[in-house]
Write a protein that holds these residues in place. Sequence first.
Motif, PDB file in Angstrom:
ATOM      1  N   ALA A  53       0.829  -1.205   0.000  1.00  0.00           N
ATOM      2  CA  ALA A  53       0.000   0.000   0.000  1.00  0.00           C
ATOM      3  C   ALA A  53       0.866   1.259   0.000  1.00  0.00           C
ATOM      4  O   ALA A  53       0.543   2.261  -0.644  1.00  0.00           O
ATOM      5  CB  ALA A  53      -0.913  -0.008   1.226  1.00  0.00           C
ATOM      6  N   HIS A  54       1.988   1.193   0.702  1.00  0.00           N
ATOM      7  CA  HIS A  54       2.889   2.336   0.844  1.00  0.00           C
ATOM      8  C   HIS A  54       3.575   2.671  -0.475  1.00  0.00           C
ATOM      9  O   HIS A  54       3.661   3.843  -0.864  1.00  0.00           O
ATOM     10  CB  HIS A  54       3.932   1.997   1.919  1.00  0.00           C
ATOM     11  CG  HIS A  54       4.833   3.112   2.290  1.00  0.00           C
ATOM     12  ND1 HIS A  54       6.208   2.985   2.305  1.00  0.00           N
ATOM     13  CD2 HIS A  54       4.585   4.390   2.668  1.00  0.00           C
ATOM     14  CE1 HIS A  54       6.753   4.135   2.679  1.00  0.00           C
ATOM     15  NE2 HIS A  54       5.796   4.995   2.907  1.00  0.00           N
ATOM     16  N   GLY A  55       4.086   1.646  -1.151  1.00  0.00           N
ATOM     17  CA  GLY A  55       4.638   1.808  -2.489  1.00  0.00           C
ATOM     18  C   GLY A  55       5.916   2.609  -2.588  1.00  0.00           C
ATOM     19  O   GLY A  55       6.230   3.162  -3.643  1.00  0.00           O
ATOM     20  N   LYS A  56       6.696   2.672  -1.498  1.00  0.00           N
ATOM     21  CA  LYS A  56       7.931   3.446  -1.512  1.00  0.00           C
ATOM     22  C   LYS A  56       9.168   2.575  -1.665  1.00  0.00           C
ATOM     23  O   LYS A  56      10.158   2.976  -2.272  1.00  0.00           O
ATOM     24  CB  LYS A  56       8.042   4.258  -0.223  1.00  0.00           C
ATOM     25  CG  LYS A  56       9.260   5.174  -0.152  1.00  0.00           C
ATOM     26  CD  LYS A  56       9.250   6.000   1.128  1.00  0.00           C
ATOM     27  CE  LYS A  56      10.466   6.914   1.203  1.00  0.00           C
ATOM     28  NZ  LYS A  56      10.459   7.733   2.451  1.00  0.00           N
ATOM     29  N   TYR A  57       9.128   1.373  -1.105  1.00  0.00           N
ATOM     30  CA  TYR A  57      10.270   0.475  -1.138  1.00  0.00           C
ATOM     31  C   TYR A  57       9.922  -0.828  -1.858  1.00  0.00           C
ATOM     32  O   TYR A  57       8.780  -1.296  -1.812  1.00  0.00           O
ATOM     33  CB  TYR A  57      10.723   0.100   0.276  1.00  0.00           C
ATOM     34  CG  TYR A  57      11.255   1.233   1.109  1.00  0.00           C
ATOM     35  CD1 TYR A  57      12.535   1.753   0.893  1.00  0.00           C
ATOM     36  CD2 TYR A  57      10.493   1.785   2.133  1.00  0.00           C
ATOM     37  CE1 TYR A  57      13.031   2.779   1.666  1.00  0.00           C
ATOM     38  CE2 TYR A  57      10.974   2.819   2.920  1.00  0.00           C
ATOM     39  CZ  TYR A  57      12.249   3.320   2.683  1.00  0.00           C
ATOM     40  OH  TYR A  57      12.732   4.337   3.446  1.00  0.00           O
ATOM     41  N   ALA A  58      10.940  -1.392  -2.489  1.00  0.00           N
ATOM     42  CA  ALA A  58      10.882  -2.781  -2.959  1.00  0.00           C
ATOM     43  C   ALA A  58      11.872  -3.570  -2.114  1.00  0.00           C
ATOM     44  O   ALA A  58      12.779  -3.005  -1.525  1.00  0.00           O
ATOM     45  CB  ALA A  58      11.258  -2.873  -4.431  1.00  0.00           C
ATOM     46  N   VAL A  59      11.672  -4.872  -2.052  1.00  0.00           N
ATOM     47  CA  VAL A  59      12.596  -5.748  -1.335  1.00  0.00           C
ATOM     48  C   VAL A  59      13.120  -6.792  -2.310  1.00  0.00           C
ATOM     49  O   VAL A  59      12.338  -7.468  -2.977  1.00  0.00           O
ATOM     50  CB  VAL A  59      11.916  -6.449  -0.136  1.00  0.00           C
ATOM     51  CG1 VAL A  59      12.881  -7.445   0.519  1.00  0.00           C
ATOM     52  CG2 VAL A  59      11.446  -5.424   0.893  1.00  0.00           C
ATOM     53  N   LEU A  60      14.433  -6.894  -2.404  1.00  0.00           N
ATOM     54  CA  LEU A  60      15.068  -7.910  -3.242  1.00  0.00           C
ATOM     55  C   LEU A  60      15.781  -8.906  -2.343  1.00  0.00           C
ATOM     56  O   LEU A  60      16.677  -8.532  -1.585  1.00  0.00           O
ATOM     57  CB  LEU A  60      16.068  -7.281  -4.212  1.00  0.00           C
ATOM     58  CG  LEU A  60      16.870  -8.279  -5.073  1.00  0.00           C
ATOM     59  CD1 LEU A  60      15.944  -9.077  -5.985  1.00  0.00           C
ATOM     60  CD2 LEU A  60      17.940  -7.554  -5.878  1.00  0.00           C
ATOM     61  N   ILE A  61      15.386 -10.171  -2.423  1.00  0.00           N
ATOM     62  CA  ILE A  61      15.986 -11.246  -1.638  1.00  0.00           C
ATOM     63  C   ILE A  61      16.783 -12.130  -2.586  1.00  0.00           C
ATOM     64  O   ILE A  61      16.234 -12.711  -3.531  1.00  0.00           O
ATOM     65  CB  ILE A  61      14.906 -12.071  -0.920  1.00  0.00           C
ATOM     66  CG1 ILE A  61      14.131 -11.171   0.043  1.00  0.00           C
ATOM     67  CG2 ILE A  61      15.523 -13.255  -0.181  1.00  0.00           C
ATOM     68  CD1 ILE A  61      12.870 -11.814   0.597  1.00  0.00           C
TER      69      ILE A  61
END
Length: 292
Positions: A53-61
């Motif tokens: 919902a925030h849409g500011k960060y992505a996470v790459l694992i």
Amino acid sequence: MKNIDISEFKVSSSISIHDLKTEYNIGISKAEIKTELKKVRKELGKIQDVMYAHGKYAVLICLQGMDTAGKDSLIRELFKDFNSRGVVVHSFKVPTNLELKHDFLWRHYIALPERGKFGVFNRTHYENVLVTKVHPYFVLNEKLPTINSIDDIDDDFWENRYEDIDSFEEHISKNGTLIYKFFLNISKKEQKNRLLRRLNREEKNWKFSPDDLKERALWDKYMEAYEELLKKTSKPHAPWYVIPCDDKNTSRYIVARVLYDTLKTYTDIKEPELDDDIKANIDIYKKQLEKE
């Protein structure tokens, strides 16, 4: 949740591959570890909903490890409580003809998660300083202008690759991608046991390939390559975590805790606030629907 110190697994200084643990005792039973994993992955699922919902960060694992280290099953177990729209998994195989017509990072760049989502690289851009370092003739397939033979692949070539990878990760980090890199560290003895299980259990035979044994014979060379990349590419914006994985349940729990304990520190990750006009008229909208 069971307390563990995640900094114990983070690569922050020069390391020796032979000193890294493949086993770790959390101090609780296997059943209790599974219970703890369920708790933490539910919390991760909640964080993912807010991030979406925030849409500011992505996470790459990023998951790296020798064959049988447990990458596939870790992905399956870790993301059970995630909304499927919020996580995308990419398994990188041998580069295609199209991919070889681009630089070695291109196929990874176009697979990056968008802001609000989790992306998982099952095997990663680090294959380009692992498999290619053990089998340098693979580099010739890239048809690089300065590489005409294996003799041209010198120490400077690998240093440039490490620098390219670091620049890639630094760039996406500055643009909102939170990077987590996990080396699933399995012992040679445990790999042998898992390969034997694949051969002994008919329903698991499909997972086995004779190439597994060819690569196993090169174990020491792979360990040298892992040690080098861990030393050179664990950075504050993209740290490596070495996860003991002789026990799969323990490794899954540690990975989950690394993600949870670090993501919860981002106090700016919040659900978006409603527009003042919408907030002021919530009751009106309710009544409008109730009258239908």
